[in-house]
Design a protein around this motif. Structure first.
Motif, mmCIF file in Angstrom:
data_model
loop_
_atom_site.group_PDB
_atom_site.id
_atom_site.type_symbol
_atom_site.label_atom_id
_atom_site.label_comp_id
_atom_site.label_asym_id
_atom_site.label_seq_id
_atom_site.Cartn_x
_atom_site.Cartn_y
_atom_site.Cartn_z
ATOM 1 N N ILE A 115 11.137 -59.703 7.039
ATOM 2 C CA ILE A 115 10.014 -60.711 7.555
ATOM 3 C C ILE A 115 9.508 -60.127 7.974
ATOM 4 O O ILE A 115 9.270 -59.917 8.819
ATOM 5 C CB ILE A 115 10.144 -62.893 7.215
ATOM 6 C CG1 ILE A 115 11.027 -62.153 9.023
ATOM 7 C CG2 ILE A 115 11.079 -62.596 6.625
ATOM 8 C CD1 ILE A 115 9.597 -63.182 9.859
ATOM 9 N N SER A 116 7.517 -60.894 7.782
ATOM 10 C CA SER A 116 6.638 -60.611 8.921
ATOM 11 C C SER A 116 5.890 -61.622 8.535
ATOM 12 O O SER A 116 5.488 -62.194 7.204
ATOM 13 C CB SER A 116 6.269 -59.026 9.299
ATOM 14 O OG SER A 116 5.282 -58.775 7.793
ATOM 15 N N ASP A 117 4.733 -61.195 9.260
ATOM 16 C CA ASP A 117 3.397 -62.244 8.704
ATOM 17 C C ASP A 117 2.688 -61.794 7.406
ATOM 18 O O ASP A 117 1.640 -62.530 7.085
ATOM 19 C CB ASP A 117 2.138 -62.468 9.596
ATOM 20 C CG ASP A 117 2.480 -62.738 10.771
ATOM 21 O OD1 ASP A 117 2.649 -64.630 10.466
ATOM 22 O OD2 ASP A 117 2.464 -62.704 11.973
ATOM 23 N N GLU A 134 6.315 -65.205 -0.220
ATOM 24 C CA GLU A 134 4.808 -64.918 0.727
ATOM 25 C C GLU A 134 3.613 -65.597 1.265
ATOM 26 O O GLU A 134 3.437 -66.384 0.572
ATOM 27 C CB GLU A 134 3.935 -63.632 0.127
ATOM 28 C CG GLU A 134 2.788 -62.722 0.601
ATOM 29 C CD GLU A 134 3.806 -61.876 1.131
ATOM 30 O OE1 GLU A 134 3.522 -61.258 2.223
ATOM 31 O OE2 GLU A 134 4.346 -60.334 0.192
ATOM 32 N N LYS A 135 3.624 -66.039 2.072
ATOM 33 C CA LYS A 135 3.148 -67.042 3.253
ATOM 34 C C LYS A 135 1.350 -66.357 2.244
ATOM 35 O O LYS A 135 0.925 -65.345 2.891
ATOM 36 C CB LYS A 135 3.290 -67.579 4.547
ATOM 37 C CG LYS A 135 1.991 -68.322 4.904
ATOM 38 C CD LYS A 135 2.420 -68.511 6.509
ATOM 39 C CE LYS A 135 2.307 -67.601 7.210
ATOM 40 N NZ LYS A 135 2.109 -67.582 8.785
ATOM 41 N N GLY A 161 9.013 -70.118 7.351
ATOM 42 C CA GLY A 161 7.992 -69.438 7.546
ATOM 43 C C GLY A 161 7.773 -68.961 8.813
ATOM 44 O O GLY A 161 8.842 -69.685 9.790
ATOM 45 N N ASN A 163 7.160 -63.213 3.610
ATOM 46 C CA ASN A 163 6.947 -64.445 5.667
ATOM 47 C C ASN A 163 7.973 -64.902 5.798
ATOM 48 O O ASN A 163 8.122 -65.681 6.674
ATOM 49 C CB ASN A 163 5.793 -64.548 5.480
ATOM 50 C CG ASN A 163 6.029 -65.744 7.137
ATOM 51 O OD1 ASN A 163 5.744 -66.407 6.840
ATOM 52 N ND2 ASN A 163 5.547 -64.621 7.525
ATOM 53 N N SER A 181 4.910 -67.463 12.140
ATOM 54 C CA SER A 181 3.715 -66.517 13.146
ATOM 55 C C SER A 181 3.797 -65.830 13.728
ATOM 56 O O SER A 181 4.683 -66.696 14.532
ATOM 57 C CB SER A 181 2.696 -68.213 13.236
ATOM 58 O OG SER A 181 2.625 -68.810 11.767
#
Length: 209
Positions: free
Chosen positions: A140-142, A113-114, A92, A146, A94
């Motif tokens: 992906i993104s925050d 999904e985080k 994952g 993710n 950040s």
């Protein structure tokens, strides 16, 4: 160049990361793959490519100097390459966003999904599990999808990656995950331990059948 515009807009926060993901997916879906391979000189990039026994290797991509193209882009651009059964290990992120286009081969692609972090564990839920083929893309993104994990199904496989680092004016970070040791929380989510990169590579860098 639309790609650089979208990335600049994301850096300036004039669009959200999920909007960026949507815009990049639409752009990737319109790209003529043979033209992109010529544009980035894919054959030259992959000559003598060093395929590691564990995990993936990368090479930087340099765009040609053409009228209308910026000399420097706000995004990092690379190809990622690996041999059959090798993996971009589950991890994952950040404060970063990235988009991935399959240039060659076939991969088993999984996304999660985080949802949060508890000490040395991430709470995640599965979102994507499919076979990705040439021309397919993901991101992906925050905020969305993710965590990702790619495993090559063919003799070799490559992605073209556009990477945005240090978003939200914070340094980016990567969290390698021990998916096989997941704890099912029985509500569609999983508690998954984080691993150091060497342990993660040893466990996930090569699939054993």
């Amino acid at each position: 160049m639309q790609l650089n515009e979208y990335c600049s807009d994301l850096k300036k926060r004039s669009i959200t990361v999920t909007e960026w993901q949507s815009f990049i997916a639409k752009l990737y879906n319109k790209i003529e793959l043979t033209e992109l391979l010529k544009f980035i000189e894919f054959e030259k990039l992959t000559q003598g490519f060093d395929y590691p026994d564990l995990g993936v290797n990368t090479r930087k991509v340099f765009f040609p100097k053409l009228s209308g193209l910026p000399e420097k882009t706000v995004f990092v651009k690379k190809i990622f390459g690996m041999k059959k059964d090798r993996a971009i290990i589950p991890h994952g992120h950040s404060n970063m966003a990235s988009a991935h286009l399959i240039l060659q081969g076939e991969m088993h692609l999984r996304h999660y999904e985080k949802l949060g972090q508890e000490d040395q564990n991430l709470i995640i839920k599965p979102t994507i599990d499919r076979i990705a083929q040439i021309g397919d893309n993901s991101s992906i993104s925050d905020e969305k999808d993710n965590v990702h994990w790619f495993v090559a199904n063919t003799d070799t496989a490559f992605t073209f990656d556009v990477i945005m680092l240090d978003l939200n004016n914070k340094p980016y970070d990567i969290h390698n995950l021990d998916i096989y040791e997941k704890q099912d929380l029985h509500n569609g989510t999983l508690r998954v331990p984080m691993l150091d990169v060497n342990t993660a590579l040893t466990k996930y860098g090569k699939q054993h059948h």
